[in-house]
Scaffold this motif. Structure first.
Motif, short mmCIF file in Angstrom:
data_model
loop_
_atom_site.label_atom_id
_atom_site.label_comp_id
_atom_site.label_asym_id
_atom_site.label_seq_id
_atom_site.Cartn_x
_atom_site.Cartn_y
_atom_site.Cartn_z
N ASP A 425 0.98 -1.18 -0.03
CA ASP A 425 0.09 0.10 0.09
C ASP A 425 0.84 1.31 0.02
OD1 ASP A 425 -2.48 1.30 0.09
OD2 ASP A 425 -2.43 1.41 2.16
N GLU A 426 2.24 1.20 -0.44
CA GLU A 426 3.04 2.35 -0.27
C GLU A 426 3.56 2.88 -1.66
OE1 GLU A 426 5.36 0.47 2.37
OE2 GLU A 426 4.09 0.19 4.12
N ALA A 428 2.62 4.78 -3.81
CA ALA A 428 2.63 6.28 -3.91
C ALA A 428 3.33 6.93 -2.72
CB ALA A 428 1.11 6.86 -3.99
N ARG A 441 -3.04 -0.66 -10.41
CA ARG A 441 -2.99 -1.57 -9.31
C ARG A 441 -3.84 -2.59 -9.66
NH1 ARG A 441 -3.45 3.21 -6.38
NH2 ARG A 441 -1.86 3.80 -5.13
N GLU A 462 -0.50 -4.31 -4.53
CA GLU A 462 -0.42 -3.75 -3.26
C GLU A 462 -1.16 -4.48 -2.09
OE1 GLU A 462 -1.08 0.46 -3.40
OE2 GLU A 462 0.98 0.82 -4.10
N VAL A 463 -0.74 -4.91 -1.00
CA VAL A 463 -1.84 -5.53 0.00
C VAL A 463 -1.08 -5.48 1.22
CG1 VAL A 463 -0.78 -7.79 -0.35
CG2 VAL A 463 -2.89 -7.79 0.63
N LEU A 464 -1.66 -4.80 2.03
CA LEU A 464 -1.11 -4.75 3.45
C LEU A 464 -0.46 -5.94 4.27
CD1 LEU A 464 -2.14 -1.80 5.82
CD2 LEU A 464 -0.61 -3.50 6.56
N SER A 465 0.44 -6.71 3.37
CA SER A 465 0.77 -7.76 3.97
C SER A 465 2.35 -8.11 3.39
CB SER A 465 0.03 -9.00 3.78
OG SER A 465 0.88 -9.99 4.09
N TYR A 488 8.53 0.10 3.54
CA TYR A 488 8.94 0.82 4.63
C TYR A 488 10.14 -0.02 5.08
CZ TYR A 488 5.23 4.19 4.76
OH TYR A 488 4.05 5.17 4.64
N ALA A 490 11.48 0.17 8.08
CA ALA A 490 11.40 -0.86 9.45
C ALA A 490 10.61 -2.11 9.33
CB ALA A 490 10.52 0.02 10.55
N PHE A 491 9.46 -2.31 8.36
CA PHE A 491 8.82 -3.47 8.39
C PHE A 491 9.24 -4.47 7.54
CE2 PHE A 491 5.56 0.02 9.65
CZ PHE A 491 5.73 -0.27 10.99
N GLU B 148 3.09 -1.28 13.80
CA GLU B 148 3.26 -2.23 12.90
C GLU B 148 2.16 -3.31 13.27
OE1 GLU B 148 7.20 -4.39 12.63
OE2 GLU B 148 6.25 -6.25 12.80
N GLY B 175 -7.25 -2.54 7.42
CA GLY B 175 -5.74 -2.65 6.90
C GLY B 175 -5.08 -4.02 7.61
N GLU B 178 -5.61 -7.47 6.79
CA GLU B 178 -5.01 -8.27 5.72
C GLU B 178 -3.45 -8.89 6.02
OE1 GLU B 178 -4.67 -5.26 2.66
OE2 GLU B 178 -6.77 -4.83 2.25
N THR B 179 -3.05 -8.56 7.11
CA THR B 179 -1.81 -9.40 7.48
C THR B 179 -1.77 -10.72 8.01
OG1 THR B 179 -2.04 -8.68 9.70
CG2 THR B 179 -1.03 -7.08 8.58
N GLY B 180 -1.08 -11.49 7.63
CA GLY B 180 -1.02 -12.80 8.14
C GLY B 180 -1.11 -13.15 9.66
N LYS B 210 -6.83 1.96 3.24
CA LYS B 210 -5.60 2.07 3.72
C LYS B 210 -4.94 3.44 3.32
CE LYS B 210 -5.45 -1.76 1.37
NZ LYS B 210 -4.79 -3.06 0.87
N ILE B 211 -3.78 3.35 3.33
CA ILE B 211 -3.21 4.72 2.98
C ILE B 211 -3.60 5.19 1.53
CG2 ILE B 211 -0.92 5.87 2.45
CD1 ILE B 211 0.33 4.00 4.11
N ASN B 213 -5.57 2.85 -0.91
CA ASN B 213 -6.26 1.79 -1.56
C ASN B 213 -7.34 1.37 -0.67
OD1 ASN B 213 -4.98 0.34 -3.80
ND2 ASN B 213 -3.12 0.20 -2.59
N SER B 497 10.43 -9.34 13.62
CA SER B 497 9.80 -7.91 13.63
C SER B 497 8.74 -7.69 15.14
CB SER B 497 8.80 -7.61 12.43
OG SER B 497 9.18 -6.46 12.08
#
Lengths: 793, 793
Positions: A425-426, A428, A441, A462-465, A488, A490-491, B148, B175, B178-180, B210-211, B213, B497
């Motif tokens: 999701d990042e 842009a 997308r 894009e997917v938040l994973s 990002y 950090a992630f 996170e 958002g 969507e994470t695992g 999300k940001i 999407n 993480s």
């Protein structure tokens, strides 16, 4: 409940299927146990059995069962099917099947289709110098290790994207199904377009148990499972039972139905003018006993259909005659005499069940993606370069230039469709949105009129994973395509362990001549530790570089381009490489630009070098101090520190060294990019203080350089875990990476500067205090920080 | 579809709820934007607005909406409710609510309940020296950062275990969904026992975007969502809409129903003789617009109910008068005059809606777990020690002794129920199965007669997801309890993480006097790189130590006990510590035992020291060489190398140093456990070669010791990424960590040994060749390796 009416499969075919399955089971058990006597021509003796019994039986018969049924349908329908084996610890199954279909012997000619070949096949398994007990790069037909569970389904989807004629049959073990990445991966169907992508057929294999426990999904009833997978957007079909023949009939009928459904979905979607919408793809729930067809009990304890069959059901077959008898009876129960001829070759009528040539799953080119890889058509990066009339000017968002470059990559390879850009999701937010001038997308869900840059087709995912981004890209690369993951900083640690496994895959593949090189795994890490403007400490971690640096030197590269033109060169370079993990770290916020395209090129080719225009030490002379930097913010702060020093102590001879390719710091004996000691010493001197401003944790610089002559004079400033939400410059101050601390560090390491130095120190300390007060009062940095510009000499 | 009939909530209560919500929204917007003029008494001026606008509005009104409705039901039913805020970037919401209910001012008295307090509250938000923009340790009432994404639900379950009177309301953003880790966490209901545990009420907050999407789950229709969550085992209730009053009514009614269901489930389960079975817990799907009640459009672009409201909807409110007007109108739309009195205090009739004292969610003791923490009753570890009559004897599985210790811990704390043992299906495999003498694995699914050690109650939690193990344990510790996570060494990277984020939480919490210390996060890493008998390269990675070593020194400890008695001491020690991350690495395979309980105690207290019984250098004399080791296999191989050297070169003065606590290697100025230089030099000498056999990647030793005098003489052997399935000893050989390579390394660094040394080198090289041939022929190690024993002098 979806239970299909069984279609009639003729008895002969059924018998052949069963014999093929028995052969695969026999060859699987043989691998786990036997050193010799592969056809059991003699009564099984102690010395026929391996001294160390290592491997996993439990999942193996189910994997074999699926393989033979896929063989039948591939042959009948002339399909390209990729088998992704989630329970990859069931290595014996994939080895057995690729052996039976002939691909194994073609790749490894010393393992022939005869008794001696069988003996060698058995012996080498999980044996020193032989093959691993898991599905691995050594296993033909595989793109997936499966030792670390969780990634089968996401790899399968990655393989299916842009492969419209491929069906990926993905076996998901019920252990693996408990993991997070797998639980999220079911949603990948929301990104698969039946018009332009292939199909994924998930086969959830419920064999009930893990190492020592039942599995969650196996203890759920069919109704709850049906709801769960319908909720995930699938049409589940159930195949459940124990007796081989009814199970063969049910599996064959269900495969027929599932493959019919896939064909119907694809035909409908590929009709001209068809509306693009997410179909309800079929998936199969296969309930079969763990250790199916193995010993029912051993030493009076339940083994078949229980977790005790997970690894080696008969533990002491070498040392204990009773155990050996159990093993012998078990192997003979497959009636090898009905399976192999006198020479040890699979009987031709059974062998005929397997597909031929590249249709064999062990020979499918997609599973050796390098065979299919086409190099990307790449733009001339210099045509996209930013004009830098003088160092420090203009100011620009560095990653925007990379965005323009990626836009051209997507444009130039639009026909080939072999490049995808992944990100949580990042895209842009990371300033790569130029790509949306030529693509979208991918999104198979509902699209609203006010949505932007969403479409059923597109090169951006894009997917938040991070797990899905990483896994899709791995699957995509492993099947011969290209891509980049922007994340990002950090992630990216979220996928540490996946990167680990991919690095292992690359290392081992590179040692196998038949595995062709695949495109590198490329990262852009941005929104980095020094510019977490909307976020804070939770978003501040530059440690991925440390993690990656532990991998084999052949595999990893760490790039810290300090500005747009260096970033362009590095991006272009990375997309031309293979079998590597390239990590590019660059910020997205406006920052001064330093090098012209020509300067960037020669600087990046060298990997590291002095910036003569910033030095106060004449070329060829020894400096008093070296100010080194790696990373965009460290470069900016280093140059600002040099500015301070130059004013305060004009006689000081300063050399400025910038490092783009961090691996140049290592010895050339340890890394192919490492500088020789002579080159390193020439740059960093043998005895002068080096103030090294580094983007990440300081230790990495120490460990890369610990063998260098001048190592004890290296003073590294970097991230010290001092983070919070504050101004960008204040973040640098908190970690002593700012111009003031860097200048102070230099002055304090210089002997004999006495009076002038004391004055300079006092002045800098006053500036630090002023900064501290200003930022806490006003919430932004002092104008002299915000507006600082490098003054060309 | 489950839509409940609305119960009548009187108009006055509804009005009050709405006003409370408006107040929370007002205070949230104020934090994002305002430097001054908090009650908008004056027209909004440029200088009232912060120069840098940082924060996340989008999720905030929904979080506020949930908070006020929870307040209502807590007060009405006198409940203990913990609010876990998955969208933790919505920090303004949690700060606003804890301020409105009074807890914020109690903890931070400088932020009073008046206009000046409000001004300070606004200014400090996301401001240098102020508070982070995310929910963070600084935020009262929280155990969860949420920067996170992925861990809200697993933290919620961790908090609920063994807290029968607690309801954890867990907001899951769409958002995050969507994470695992989050996708797997829904299955945590299979481990929650309504009889003895609290309840978790998940609230899936679908605000659509999300940001940049839409979110996957928000674009699924209600029917698919209902199937998905029914499949996960929940009873979903939907609250959907836009208009505040109908939404208040729907939310209140749905909370009534959901809390009724929870009460019914718990009452039924807690009735004497009730059958233990997994109930269908309620969960809520809340569909509300992103940026709800914010500006509908800005600059002609859709903002409310779209991703543009994610962060700061009106971007230039300081510089642009039109933007400022939008902001002012937006804030005034909450009608602050109806919310706050003249002094800036929330009007009493509104304030009365919040619960009182510890019932306020910001004051709930569970959210400051250290307040509730009771120290564990620990056994006398010496009573469980193994008898070691002489070094190297007997041979034992080291972790079995830890298992016995943990059994006693569980037994001694059975009443308090404040200890849990987590692991991904590996408790028995890791030889900790003594715990099953006193407890079981928690399992709320069907239990078959042949299942073993499964029960609806138990202290052991096993699931094949490192994410769930880690997240449950974090939630459990953060609410004041204790635990240990035993994991295969290689796969602990899966949670890198998460560990990162927990370390950050600990670091920040320790700086807040009101946050009381919580029990340490303890790991046993076993099935380690050197003993992957059933597996191979995919299971070989010792790099977690490197990862952890980057964290703040106050927080991390790395222990490598070489045998059972040292492991007992270390385990006992770790369970007594707080606010730390303790990583214990120890093997599970049979291995020689070295130290008696008394020796183990003094050795572990020192952290590292010479083993005089193994030295050939008299105490007090300078050795010719130091043979150092950290880790069980390195210790074994070092001692075997010393054995070889002693025989070959009897005149050689060898000192053997064993390191249990790796942080002793660092300077005492960098780590509280670090040795002073004098102490380090006394042990490792100032100038003699040190052959250091280390369990993991060699670089870590270099970076920990790079400031030590003798650093350039340190030759570290460790894991070099050379792995596969082979014998344990052959793994060591491949990485040159074995006795032969260690002995060779020592000899080659010793000057002036000439003839004798050459003979020794040749003999050792012959042994290496013999090993190589033997292991590839026989598949097991040579008898002289398998049976090697340390011969006491």
């Amino acid at each position: 409940m979806h239970r299909e009416t069984l279609v009639a499969l003729d008895r002969t075919t059924l018998e052949l299927i069963d014999r093929y399955w028995r052969a695969a089971n026999y060859v699987s058990v043989g691998q786990i146990y036997l050193l010799d006597n592969p056809l059991l021509r003699e009564p099984l003796a102690a010395w026929d059995v391996k001294p160390r019994l290592l491997g996993h039986w439990g999942t193996t018969p189910g994997l074999n069962f699926i393989y033979v049924h896929l063989n039948r349908i591939i042959k009948e329908r002339d399909l390209d099917v990729l088998y992704v084996c989630g329970p990859g610890h069931g290595g014996p199954a994939m080895v057995a099947n690729t052996y039976l279909e002939g691909t194994y012997s073609e790749i490894y000619p010393d393992i022939g289709q005869n008794e001696e070949g069988l003996r060698r096949l058995f012996k080498q398994f999980s044996f020193p110098g032989g093959v691993p007990s898991h599905v691995a790069p050594e296993t033909p037909g595989s793109i997936h290790e499966g030792g670390e569970l969780g990634y089968a389904l996401v790899h399968a989807y990655g393989a299916a994207f842009d492969n419209p004629d491929l069906v990926v049959a993905c076996v998901v073990g019920d252990g693996e199904a408990e993991t997070g990445p797998l639980a999220a991966a079911w949603h990948s169907n929301k990104f698969l377009n039946p018009k332009v992508d292939g199909a994924v057929l998930p086969i959830l294999h419920l064999n009930g148990y893990k190492i020592a426990n039942p599995t969650l999904l196996a203890r759920m009833d069919d109704e709850e499972l049906r709801e769960l997978f319908s909720g995930y957007g699938y049409e589940p079909f159930f195949v459940e039972g124990y007796e081989p023949f009814p199970m063969h009939e049910a599996m064959a009928a269900t495969f027929d139905t599932a493959f019919d459904r896939i064909r119907e979905i694809q035909s409908a979607a590929r009709r001209p003018g068809a509306e693009a919408k997410r179909p309800r793809w079929p998936m199969i729930v296969l309930r079969s006993p763990k250790g199916w067809t193995g010993p029912k009990e051993v030493d009076g304890k339940k083994v078949e259909d229980f977790w005790r069959s997970h690894q080696v059901p008969v533990a002491n077959a070498r040392g204990d005659a009773a155990h050996r008898r159990v093993l012998e009876e078990w192997m003979l129960s497959y009636r090898p005499g009905e399976l192999f001829d006198g020479a040890g070759r699979l009987l031709p009528e059974i062998a005929a069940l397997a597909p031929e040539g590249d249709k064999r799953m062990g020979a499918l080119p997609h599973a050796n993606g390098g065979l299919l890889k086409q190099d990307l058509v790449l733009p001339d990066w210099k045509s996209l370069a930013i004009d830098v009339p003088r160092p420090g000017s203009p100011t620009a968002e560095t990653t925007r230039y990379m965005g323009a470059y990626l836009r051209e990559v997507i444009r130039l390879n639009a026909e080939t469709k072999n490049f995808r850009l992944m990100g949580p999701d990042e895209t842009a937010s990371n300033r790569l949105d130029a790509v949306f001038e030529v693509t979208n997308r991918v999104w198979m869900e509902r699209i609203e009129p006010y949505d932007v840059q969403l479409a059923p087709e597109g090169r951006v995912m894009e997917v938040l994973s991070e797990h899905l981004c990483q896994g899709w890209l791995e699957g995509y690369l492993l099947t011969g395509r290209h891509g980049l993951f922007s994340c990002y900083e950090a992630f990216i640690h979220i996928v540490d362990s996946m990167v680990n496994q991919h690095a292992k895959w690359l290392k081992t593949s590179a040692e196998l001549p038949w595995r062709k090189p695949i495109a590198s795994l490329n990262y852009l890490l941005t929104s980095h530790v020094w510019r977490q403007d909307h976020n804070g400490f939770s978003h501040q971690d530059p440690g991925f570089a440390d993690f990656v640096a532990n991998k084999k030197a052949d595999t990893v590269r760490l790039y810290f381009p300090p500005d747009a033109n260096t970033l362009l060169w590095v991006t272009d370079h990375c997309l031309r490489t293979w079998n590597r993990i390239n990590v590019i770290t660059a910020g997205k916020q406006p920052q001064p630009q330093w090098l012209t395209a020509a300067e960037a090129e020669s600087h990046c080719r060298a990997g590291a070098g002095a910036w003569d225009w910033a030095c106060t030490c004449p070329v060829g002379e020894e400096p008093d101090v070296v100010m080194a930097c790696a990373g965009d913010v460290p470069t900016l702060e280093t140059l600002a520190a040099v500015d301070l020093l130059r004013t305060a102590l004009p006689e000081l001879k300063i050399r400025v060294v910038n490092v783009v390719d961090l691996m140049t710091l290592q010895s050339h004996t340890e890394h192919p990019h490492g500088f020789t000691d002579a080159k390193f010493d020439a740059l960093f001197t043998r005895d002068r203080p080096v103030i090294f401003a580094y983007h990440g944790y300081p230790y990495l610089i120490h460990r890369l350089t610990y063998r260098r002559t001048n190592h004890h004079n290296l003073h590294v400033h970097g991230f010290r875990e001092e983070g919070t939400t504050t101004t960008p410059f204040d973040m640098a101050v908190m970690n002593e990476l700012d111009r003031y601390h860097l200048a102070l560090a230099a002055i304090r390491r210089l002997p004999g500067l006495a009076g002038r130095a004391e004055t300079a120190v006092a002045a800098i300390e006053r500036k630090l205090a002023a900064h501290h007060a200003y930022v806490r009062q006003n919430g932004e940095d002092m104008p002299e920080i915000r507006d600082w510009q490098w003054a060309s000499k």
